[in-house]
Design a protein around this motif. Structure first.
Motif, PDB file in Angstrom:
ATOM      1  N   HIS A 206       0.781  -1.556   0.087  1.00 26.44           N
ATOM      2  CA  HIS A 206      -0.138   0.224   0.018  1.00 26.44           C
ATOM      3  C   HIS A 206       0.730   1.471   0.046  1.00 26.44           C
ATOM      4  CE1 HIS A 206      -2.774  -2.679   2.224  1.00 26.44           C
ATOM      5  NE2 HIS A 206      -3.512  -3.011   0.961  1.00 26.44           N
ATOM      6  N   SER A 207       2.030   0.916  -0.254  1.00 26.43           N
ATOM      7  CA  SER A 207       3.151   2.265  -0.491  1.00 26.43           C
ATOM      8  C   SER A 207       2.823   2.580  -1.299  1.00 26.43           C
ATOM      9  CB  SER A 207       4.503   2.056   0.078  1.00 26.43           C
ATOM     10  OG  SER A 207       4.801   0.973  -1.172  1.00 26.43           O
ATOM     11  N   LEU A 208       3.296   4.069  -1.535  1.00 28.75           N
ATOM     12  CA  LEU A 208       3.348   4.764  -3.052  1.00 28.75           C
ATOM     13  C   LEU A 208       4.501   4.729  -3.734  1.00 28.75           C
ATOM     14  CD1 LEU A 208       2.824   8.709  -1.871  1.00 28.75           C
ATOM     15  CD2 LEU A 208       0.835   6.859  -3.092  1.00 28.75           C
ATOM     16  N   GLY A 209       4.276   3.827  -5.268  1.00 29.09           N
ATOM     17  CA  GLY A 209       5.438   3.696  -6.108  1.00 29.09           C
ATOM     18  C   GLY A 209       5.482   2.372  -5.889  1.00 29.09           C
ATOM     19  N   LYS A 226      -0.917  -5.319  -5.522  1.00 28.36           N
ATOM     20  CA  LYS A 226      -0.898  -4.059  -5.962  1.00 28.36           C
ATOM     21  C   LYS A 226      -1.740  -2.873  -5.853  1.00 28.36           C
ATOM     22  CE  LYS A 226       2.067  -0.177  -5.297  1.00 28.36           C
ATOM     23  NZ  LYS A 226       2.441   0.096  -4.133  1.00 28.36           N
ATOM     24  N   HIS A 227      -2.254  -2.759  -5.318  1.00 29.73           N
ATOM     25  CA  HIS A 227      -4.039  -1.718  -5.775  1.00 29.73           C
ATOM     26  C   HIS A 227      -3.250  -0.739  -7.142  1.00 29.73           C
ATOM     27  CE1 HIS A 227      -6.896  -1.754  -2.814  1.00 29.73           C
ATOM     28  NE2 HIS A 227      -5.879  -2.570  -2.062  1.00 29.73           N
ATOM     29  N   PHE A 228      -4.550  -0.444  -8.244  1.00 24.73           N
ATOM     30  CA  PHE A 228      -4.194   0.253  -9.069  1.00 24.73           C
ATOM     31  C   PHE A 228      -5.412   0.675  -9.555  1.00 24.73           C
ATOM     32  CE2 PHE A 228      -5.865  -3.284 -10.757  1.00 24.73           C
ATOM     33  CZ  PHE A 228      -6.121  -3.268 -12.160  1.00 24.73           C
ATOM     34  N   THR A 229      -5.584   2.098  -9.930  1.00 24.63           N
ATOM     35  CA  THR A 229      -6.126   2.896 -10.529  1.00 24.63           C
ATOM     36  C   THR A 229      -6.193   3.304 -12.256  1.00 24.63           C
ATOM     37  OG1 THR A 229      -7.710   4.827 -10.245  1.00 24.63           O
ATOM     38  CG2 THR A 229      -5.438   4.960  -9.603  1.00 24.63           C
ATOM     39  N   ASP A 238      -9.845   4.449  -2.294  1.00 25.64           N
ATOM     40  CA  ASP A 238      -8.079   3.686  -1.842  1.00 25.64           C
ATOM     41  C   ASP A 238      -7.368   3.962  -3.605  1.00 25.64           C
ATOM     42  OD1 ASP A 238      -9.153   1.514  -0.197  1.00 25.64           O
ATOM     43  OD2 ASP A 238      -9.573   0.461  -1.449  1.00 25.64           O
ATOM     44  N   HIS A 239      -7.735   5.514  -4.480  1.00 28.48           N
ATOM     45  CA  HIS A 239      -7.053   5.620  -5.517  1.00 28.48           C
ATOM     46  C   HIS A 239      -5.845   5.986  -5.631  1.00 28.48           C
ATOM     47  CE1 HIS A 239     -10.350   5.184  -7.903  1.00 28.48           C
ATOM     48  NE2 HIS A 239     -11.680   5.667  -7.012  1.00 28.48           N
ATOM     49  N   ASN A 240      -5.425   7.004  -4.220  1.00 27.52           N
ATOM     50  CA  ASN A 240      -4.231   8.322  -3.934  1.00 27.52           C
ATOM     51  C   ASN A 240      -3.438   7.283  -3.365  1.00 27.52           C
ATOM     52  OD1 ASN A 240      -3.256  10.544  -3.517  1.00 27.52           O
ATOM     53  ND2 ASN A 240      -2.830   9.990  -1.415  1.00 27.52           N
ATOM     54  N   ALA A 241      -3.495   6.069  -2.673  1.00 31.00           N
ATOM     55  CA  ALA A 241      -2.131   4.920  -2.844  1.00 31.00           C
ATOM     56  C   ALA A 241      -2.180   3.766  -3.847  1.00 31.00           C
ATOM     57  CB  ALA A 241      -2.822   4.382  -1.176  1.00 31.00           C
ATOM     58  N   SER A 242      -2.874   4.322  -4.970  1.00 33.42           N
ATOM     59  CA  SER A 242      -2.794   3.134  -6.325  1.00 33.42           C
ATOM     60  C   SER A 242      -2.010   3.762  -7.260  1.00 33.42           C
ATOM     61  CB  SER A 242      -4.136   3.395  -6.473  1.00 33.42           C
ATOM     62  OG  SER A 242      -5.063   2.557  -5.321  1.00 33.42           O
ATOM     63  N   LEU A 243      -1.090   2.550  -7.801  1.00 35.47           N
ATOM     64  CA  LEU A 243      -0.802   2.925  -9.124  1.00 35.47           C
ATOM     65  C   LEU A 243      -1.828   2.872 -10.521  1.00 35.47           C
ATOM     66  CD1 LEU A 243       1.736  -0.399  -9.368  1.00 35.47           C
ATOM     67  CD2 LEU A 243       2.724   2.190  -8.993  1.00 35.47           C
ATOM     68  N   GLU A 244      -0.722   4.452 -10.955  1.00 35.68           N
ATOM     69  CA  GLU A 244      -1.813   4.507 -12.536  1.00 35.68           C
ATOM     70  C   GLU A 244      -0.670   3.431 -13.589  1.00 35.68           C
ATOM     71  OE1 GLU A 244      -1.751   8.873 -13.141  1.00 35.68           O
ATOM     72  OE2 GLU A 244      -2.788   9.249 -12.043  1.00 35.68           O
TER      73      GLU A 244
END
Length: 339
Positions: A206-209, A226-229, A238-244
């Motif tokens: 759940h970290s950035l990057g 890993k979360h993604f959006t 959860d968008h803010n902590a997700s990968l694009e």
């Protein structure tokens, strides 16, 4: 060769919109993930209407007034939608997965015949929930955010009592904050889990990057989640902590590279470097001209490239030998040079 299983966590980043959910599947499939995972729940079953949202959820929702029930009610996926998404995954050659958050949702996911069940961090102390998952006899991935070793041990005991074996279980190290501060991740605890419970381990990130996920792969994680959006600018918990999308693609590409680089555990010259051994290593040469009959001393020897002659490891066995003929400076010594 090690191959890390990558779960692209769509979670609730579909915002309740089927078209966005399909776009997320497209992204995960194109990036090369093994699974795309959603979340299955009934708001009425998992949260009281008076429950408040977490601080990170309030911030990501840009609304400090909305309650947790109201937030997640909008993010439910019904049975029909689950079937639609699973079929869509099949067409995109990626496996469908979802995490249940209540016992009714376990029943729903049983119908979908997933490869395994994921127990989320928040349910690690939910004994009836874990018991029901154990009875499915499906492999289990257990997330351990907010947990200590005793919490993990208790959950494992329930799973083992339900008939599961160690090989059926993968434990994910995790930090349940979105995004996770690097100082709170303690990634080496993943190895502590592996050593303590002798199970497969992985990391739910759940970290950035992407760097922490990549570090986990290098440390031996068998699963990365890993979360993604579609965009971190979207409103949702959860968008803010997700990968694009591009970041997810890079994570998977680099993970596959690390998998290849980790290779095997035997230390030996690799096929690609064997050809360089004679060039990079040294052999025993003479340091100056020497006449026939000369008794070799250490001062007569110098270690230089190439490594096609006698190894410097043998120099002591050369000292005291008698030359069979004259030799020049930098002569590459061979056994035939001696009487």
């Amino acid at each position: 060769m090690k191959r890390t299983i990558i779960i692209a966590e769509a979670g609730v980043n579909h915002n309740g919109d089927l078209s966005i959910a399909k776009q997320l599947i497209d992204v995960a499939a194109e990036a090369g993930a093994d699974y795309v995972k959603f979340q299955t729940f009934k708001a009425e079953n998992i949260v009281a209407k008076t429950a408040q949202t977490a601080d990170y959820q309030k911030k990501n929702l840009n609304d400090f007034q909305v309650g947790q029930f109201e937030m997640i009610k909008k993010l439910e996926l019904d049975l029909k939608t689950h079937y639609i998404l699973k079929e869509y995954c099949k067409g995109k050659n990626i496996k469908f997965l979802s995490t249940a958050f209540d016992e009714d949702s376990i029943d729903l996911l049983i119908k979908l015949e997933m490869d395994f069940f994921k127990i989320p961090s928040g349910e690690i102390t939910n004994k009836p929930f874990i018991e029901k998952i154990a009875l499915t006899s499906k492999p289990v991935v257990l997330s351990t955010g907010m947990s200590n070793l005793k919490d993990i041990e208790n959950a494992l005991t329930i799973l083992y009592d339900g008939g599961l074996k160690k090989n059926d279980i993968t434990i994910l190290h995790c930090n349940t904050e979105y995004p996770s501060p690097l100082s709170d991740i303690h990634l080496l605890a993943m190895n502590t889990i592996a050593q303590t419970f002798n199970t497969k381990v992985g990391y739910s990130d759940h970290s950035l990057g992407i760097e922490v996920s990549l570090a986990a792969v290098a440390l031996g994680a068998t699963i990365i989640e890993k979360h993604f959006t579609m965009s971190r600018n979207l409103d949702g918990p959860d968008h803010n902590a997700s990968l694009e999308p591009d970041e997810l693609k890079l994570l998977i590409k680099l993970t596959r590279n690390i998998d290849i680089a980790l290779g095997g555990t035997i230390k030996k010259p690799s096929p690609s470097e064997i050809k360089n051994m004679s060039i990079a290593r040294k052999s025993i040469h003479t340091s100056h001209p020497l006449p026939k009959g000369h008794v070799i001393t250490k001062k007569d020897l110098v270690m230089k490239r190439p490594g096609t002659g006698l190894s410097p490891m043998l120099y002591q066995s050369i000292v005291g030998k008698i030359l069979a003929h004259d030799v020049k400076t930098e002569h590459l010594l061979e056994i035939s040079d001696f009487l």
